[in-house]
Design a protein around this motif. Structure first.
Motif, PDB file in Angstrom:
ATOM      1  N   MET A 180       0.841  -1.199   0.000  1.00  0.00           N
ATOM      2  CA  MET A 180       0.000   0.000   0.000  1.00  0.00           C
ATOM      3  C   MET A 180       0.876   1.248   0.000  1.00  0.00           C
ATOM      4  SD  MET A 180      -3.316  -0.532   0.050  1.00  0.00           S
ATOM      5  CE  MET A 180      -4.030   0.950   0.786  1.00  0.00           C
ATOM      6  N   ALA A 181       0.397   2.245  -0.736  1.00  0.00           N
ATOM      7  CA  ALA A 181       1.093   3.532  -0.741  1.00  0.00           C
ATOM      8  C   ALA A 181       0.112   4.601  -0.264  1.00  0.00           C
ATOM      9  CB  ALA A 181       1.587   3.860  -2.138  1.00  0.00           C
ATOM     10  N   ILE A 182       0.659   5.674   0.219  1.00  0.00           N
ATOM     11  CA  ILE A 182      -0.197   6.717   0.769  1.00  0.00           C
ATOM     12  C   ILE A 182       0.371   8.087   0.387  1.00  0.00           C
ATOM     13  CG2 ILE A 182       1.047   6.748   2.987  1.00  0.00           C
ATOM     14  CD1 ILE A 182      -1.694   7.209   4.325  1.00  0.00           C
ATOM     15  N   ALA A 183      -0.548   9.018   0.133  1.00  0.00           N
ATOM     16  CA  ALA A 183      -0.176  10.418  -0.080  1.00  0.00           C
ATOM     17  C   ALA A 183      -0.830  11.233   1.033  1.00  0.00           C
ATOM     18  CB  ALA A 183      -0.660  10.901  -1.446  1.00  0.00           C
ATOM     19  N   ILE A 184      -0.169  12.288   1.441  1.00  0.00           N
ATOM     20  CA  ILE A 184      -0.715  13.142   2.509  1.00  0.00           C
ATOM     21  C   ILE A 184      -0.560  14.587   2.062  1.00  0.00           C
ATOM     22  CG2 ILE A 184      -0.668  13.711   4.973  1.00  0.00           C
ATOM     23  CD1 ILE A 184       1.048  11.168   5.385  1.00  0.00           C
ATOM     24  N   GLU A 185      -1.666  15.314   2.018  1.00  0.00           N
ATOM     25  CA  GLU A 185      -1.577  16.713   1.595  1.00  0.00           C
ATOM     26  C   GLU A 185      -0.886  17.539   2.680  1.00  0.00           C
ATOM     27  OE1 GLU A 185      -5.263  18.224   0.076  1.00  0.00           O
ATOM     28  OE2 GLU A 185      -5.189  16.849  -1.626  1.00  0.00           O
ATOM     29  N   PHE A 186      -0.204  18.601   2.228  1.00  0.00           N
ATOM     30  CA  PHE A 186       0.651  19.377   3.125  1.00  0.00           C
ATOM     31  C   PHE A 186      -0.118  19.959   4.305  1.00  0.00           C
ATOM     32  CE2 PHE A 186       3.246  22.957   4.503  1.00  0.00           C
ATOM     33  CZ  PHE A 186       4.499  22.367   4.561  1.00  0.00           C
ATOM     34  N   GLU A 187      -1.363  20.416   4.046  1.00  0.00           N
ATOM     35  CA  GLU A 187      -2.151  21.016   5.127  1.00  0.00           C
ATOM     36  C   GLU A 187      -2.429  19.989   6.234  1.00  0.00           C
ATOM     37  OE1 GLU A 187      -2.785  21.286   1.924  1.00  0.00           O
ATOM     38  OE2 GLU A 187      -2.422  23.428   1.600  1.00  0.00           O
ATOM     39  N   ALA A 188      -2.679  18.749   5.826  1.00  0.00           N
ATOM     40  CA  ALA A 188      -2.920  17.700   6.818  1.00  0.00           C
ATOM     41  C   ALA A 188      -1.650  17.417   7.623  1.00  0.00           C
ATOM     42  CB  ALA A 188      -3.413  16.426   6.128  1.00  0.00           C
ATOM     43  N   LEU A 189      -0.514  17.419   6.927  1.00  0.00           N
ATOM     44  CA  LEU A 189       0.764  17.246   7.632  1.00  0.00           C
ATOM     45  C   LEU A 189       0.956  18.353   8.670  1.00  0.00           C
ATOM     46  CD1 LEU A 189       3.168  16.412   4.656  1.00  0.00           C
ATOM     47  CD2 LEU A 189       2.607  14.876   6.546  1.00  0.00           C
ATOM     48  N   GLN A 190       0.626  19.567   8.249  1.00  0.00           N
ATOM     49  CA  GLN A 190       0.802  20.730   9.136  1.00  0.00           C
ATOM     50  C   GLN A 190      -0.068  20.608  10.387  1.00  0.00           C
ATOM     51  OE1 GLN A 190       2.964  23.330   8.195  1.00  0.00           O
ATOM     52  NE2 GLN A 190       2.696  24.117  10.269  1.00  0.00           N
ATOM     53  N   VAL A 191      -1.319  20.175  10.207  1.00  0.00           N
ATOM     54  CA  VAL A 191      -2.228  20.011  11.355  1.00  0.00           C
ATOM     55  C   VAL A 191      -1.670  18.980  12.335  1.00  0.00           C
ATOM     56  CG1 VAL A 191      -4.492  19.107  12.050  1.00  0.00           C
ATOM     57  CG2 VAL A 191      -4.328  20.747  10.166  1.00  0.00           C
ATOM     58  N   MET A 192      -1.203  17.858  11.795  1.00  0.00           N
ATOM     59  CA  MET A 192      -0.665  16.808  12.680  1.00  0.00           C
ATOM     60  C   MET A 192       0.572  17.301  13.433  1.00  0.00           C
ATOM     61  SD  MET A 192      -1.134  13.242  10.559  1.00  0.00           S
ATOM     62  CE  MET A 192      -0.807  13.759   8.889  1.00  0.00           C
ATOM     63  N   LYS A 193       1.439  18.012  12.705  1.00  0.00           N
ATOM     64  CA  LYS A 193       2.665  18.510  13.337  1.00  0.00           C
ATOM     65  C   LYS A 193       2.326  19.470  14.481  1.00  0.00           C
ATOM     66  CE  LYS A 193       6.687  21.437  12.548  1.00  0.00           C
ATOM     67  NZ  LYS A 193       7.359  22.376  11.630  1.00  0.00           N
ATOM     68  N   LYS A 225      -9.277   7.275  -4.738  1.00  0.00           N
ATOM     69  CA  LYS A 225      -9.589   7.131  -6.166  1.00  0.00           C
ATOM     70  C   LYS A 225      -8.491   6.331  -6.878  1.00  0.00           C
ATOM     71  CE  LYS A 225     -12.412  11.232  -6.189  1.00  0.00           C
ATOM     72  NZ  LYS A 225     -12.207  12.655  -5.908  1.00  0.00           N
ATOM     73  N   ASP A 226      -7.281   6.819  -6.876  1.00  0.00           N
ATOM     74  CA  ASP A 226      -6.166   6.073  -7.458  1.00  0.00           C
ATOM     75  C   ASP A 226      -5.192   5.633  -6.368  1.00  0.00           C
ATOM     76  OD1 ASP A 226      -7.020   6.424 -10.154  1.00  0.00           O
ATOM     77  OD2 ASP A 226      -6.363   8.505  -9.999  1.00  0.00           O
ATOM     78  N   LEU A 227      -4.974   6.546  -5.466  1.00  0.00           N
ATOM     79  CA  LEU A 227      -4.007   6.343  -4.398  1.00  0.00           C
ATOM     80  C   LEU A 227      -4.665   6.807  -3.103  1.00  0.00           C
ATOM     81  CD1 LEU A 227      -0.925   6.010  -3.565  1.00  0.00           C
ATOM     82  CD2 LEU A 227      -0.700   8.445  -4.079  1.00  0.00           C
ATOM     83  N   ARG A 228      -4.452   6.081  -2.015  1.00  0.00           N
ATOM     84  CA  ARG A 228      -4.991   6.563  -0.738  1.00  0.00           C
ATOM     85  C   ARG A 228      -4.373   7.930  -0.441  1.00  0.00           C
ATOM     86  NH1 ARG A 228      -5.860   3.248   4.822  1.00  0.00           N
ATOM     87  NH2 ARG A 228      -7.521   2.468   3.489  1.00  0.00           N
ATOM     88  N   THR A 229      -5.214   8.940  -0.349  1.00  0.00           N
ATOM     89  CA  THR A 229      -4.732  10.308  -0.155  1.00  0.00           C
ATOM     90  C   THR A 229      -5.408  10.929   1.063  1.00  0.00           C
ATOM     91  OG1 THR A 229      -4.416  10.568  -2.538  1.00  0.00           O
ATOM     92  CG2 THR A 229      -4.477  12.582  -1.232  1.00  0.00           C
ATOM     93  N   ILE A 230      -4.595  11.330   2.018  1.00  0.00           N
ATOM     94  CA  ILE A 230      -5.112  12.007   3.208  1.00  0.00           C
ATOM     95  C   ILE A 230      -5.215  13.490   2.885  1.00  0.00           C
ATOM     96  CG2 ILE A 230      -4.751  12.507   5.652  1.00  0.00           C
ATOM     97  CD1 ILE A 230      -5.137   9.496   5.012  1.00  0.00           C
ATOM     98  N   THR A 231      -6.443  13.993   2.850  1.00  0.00           N
ATOM     99  CA  THR A 231      -6.632  15.408   2.523  1.00  0.00           C
ATOM    100  C   THR A 231      -6.908  16.252   3.760  1.00  0.00           C
ATOM    101  OG1 THR A 231      -8.995  15.037   2.127  1.00  0.00           O
ATOM    102  CG2 THR A 231      -7.514  14.866   0.225  1.00  0.00           C
ATOM    103  N   LEU A 232      -7.292  15.576   4.845  1.00  0.00           N
ATOM    104  CA  LEU A 232      -7.699  16.324   6.045  1.00  0.00           C
ATOM    105  C   LEU A 232      -7.336  15.538   7.298  1.00  0.00           C
ATOM    106  CD1 LEU A 232      -9.380  18.729   7.242  1.00  0.00           C
ATOM    107  CD2 LEU A 232     -11.386  17.238   7.069  1.00  0.00           C
ATOM    108  N   ALA A 233      -6.728  16.221   8.258  1.00  0.00           N
ATOM    109  CA  ALA A 233      -6.480  15.650   9.587  1.00  0.00           C
ATOM    110  C   ALA A 233      -7.235  16.503  10.596  1.00  0.00           C
ATOM    111  CB  ALA A 233      -4.990  15.642   9.900  1.00  0.00           C
ATOM    112  N   ARG A 234      -7.974  15.860  11.489  1.00  0.00           N
ATOM    113  CA  ARG A 234      -8.742  16.607  12.508  1.00  0.00           C
ATOM    114  C   ARG A 234      -8.361  16.105  13.898  1.00  0.00           C
ATOM    115  NH1 ARG A 234     -14.784  16.795  12.226  1.00  0.00           N
ATOM    116  NH2 ARG A 234     -14.687  19.000  12.733  1.00  0.00           N
TER     117      ARG A 234
END
Lengths: 91, 149
Positions: free
Chosen positions: B1-14, B34-43
């Motif tokens: 499995m591969a994963i992508a994480i959008e920068f804003e989500a990274l920033q929230v986690m940090k 859709k094609d790749l598991r992509t994290i767009t939002l971290a809450r």
């Protein structure tokens, strides 16, 4: 008869169904029916003795069944049984 | 499995990991597959663990139900959970493994002396072990930029 809400991580075992209807008249009967209907889901809900695994919590609406009659809690057509994975851990 | 994480989500986690230090932080991950598991939002959510939160985290059942509802309302998929390991590596512990669910991505941030030094993502394998998820090719660069910012 009650509806059971399936949490996202377990939906792969229920053909991606979010909510299923069961005929059971108690939580125990409803869960057992669900496990029988979806055998791949069973090991994630029940142990070898058919008891609920400790890391799955069950709520009727917003209420923990531990505060009701546990697995003997009666259910009816209006009941929504929420399966909730215990999310916890740490270093 | 591969994963992508959008920068804003990274920033929230940090930011959550730094704010919570020396306690563990935790939160939910949302996105699409859709094609790749992509994290767009971290809450972020409240660490409901009673007692020492420096070594443990727990998410309340009510917060879990809210997270499922939020995902449904927003047309997102609930894809996993993140938490921090203060002064420990970003590697799952036996406590993480014991309660892990299939399908979910488990992102762990290592925080050393109040600074996030590593971020890794894990998923439960079919035989009940954690496997590290491969990061989308540009993600290592994004993480390095974030950790150094």
């Amino acid at each position: 008869m009650a509806k059971i809400s399936i949490p996202t991580p377990l939906r792969r075992f229920t053909d991606n169904e979010r909510q299923l209807v069961t005929q059971g008249s108690t939580v125990q009967e409803a869960i057992q029916e669900l496990a029988d209907q979806y055998p791949d889901l069973k090991p994630h809900l029940l142990n070898d003795e058919g008891q609920l695994k400790p890391f799955i919590r069950i709520y009727i609406g917003d209420e923990d069944i531990k505060a009701l009659q546990n697995e003997d809690t009666p259910v009816d057509d209006e009941t929504i049984i929420n399966l909730i994975p215990a999310i916890a851990g740490g270093q | 499995m591969a994963i992508a994480i959008e920068f804003e989500a990274l920033q929230v986690m940090k930011e959550d990991a730094i704010d919570a230090y020396p306690d563990e932080c935790c939160g939910f991950l949302y996105g699409d597959e859709k094609d790749l598991r992509t994290i767009t939002l971290a809450r972020p959510v409240h660490n409901a663990k009673e007692g020492d939160k420096r070594r443990r985290f727990e998410i309340a059942a009510s917060d879990y139900m809210d997270a499922e509802q939020f995902a449904a309302d927003e047309g997102l998929s609930l894809l996993g959970v993140y938490h921090s390991h203060p002064d420990h590596p970003a590697i799952p512990s036996i406590h993480d493994l014991r309660q892990a669910m299939p399908f979910f991505s488990y992102i762990i941030l290592s925080v050393k002396k109040g600074k996030v030094v590593d971020l890794r993502s894990w998923q439960l394998s079919g035989d009940g072990r954690f496997e590290e998820e491969a990061l989308e090719k540009d993600l290592n660069t994004k993480i390095l930029e974030l950790l150094n910012s």
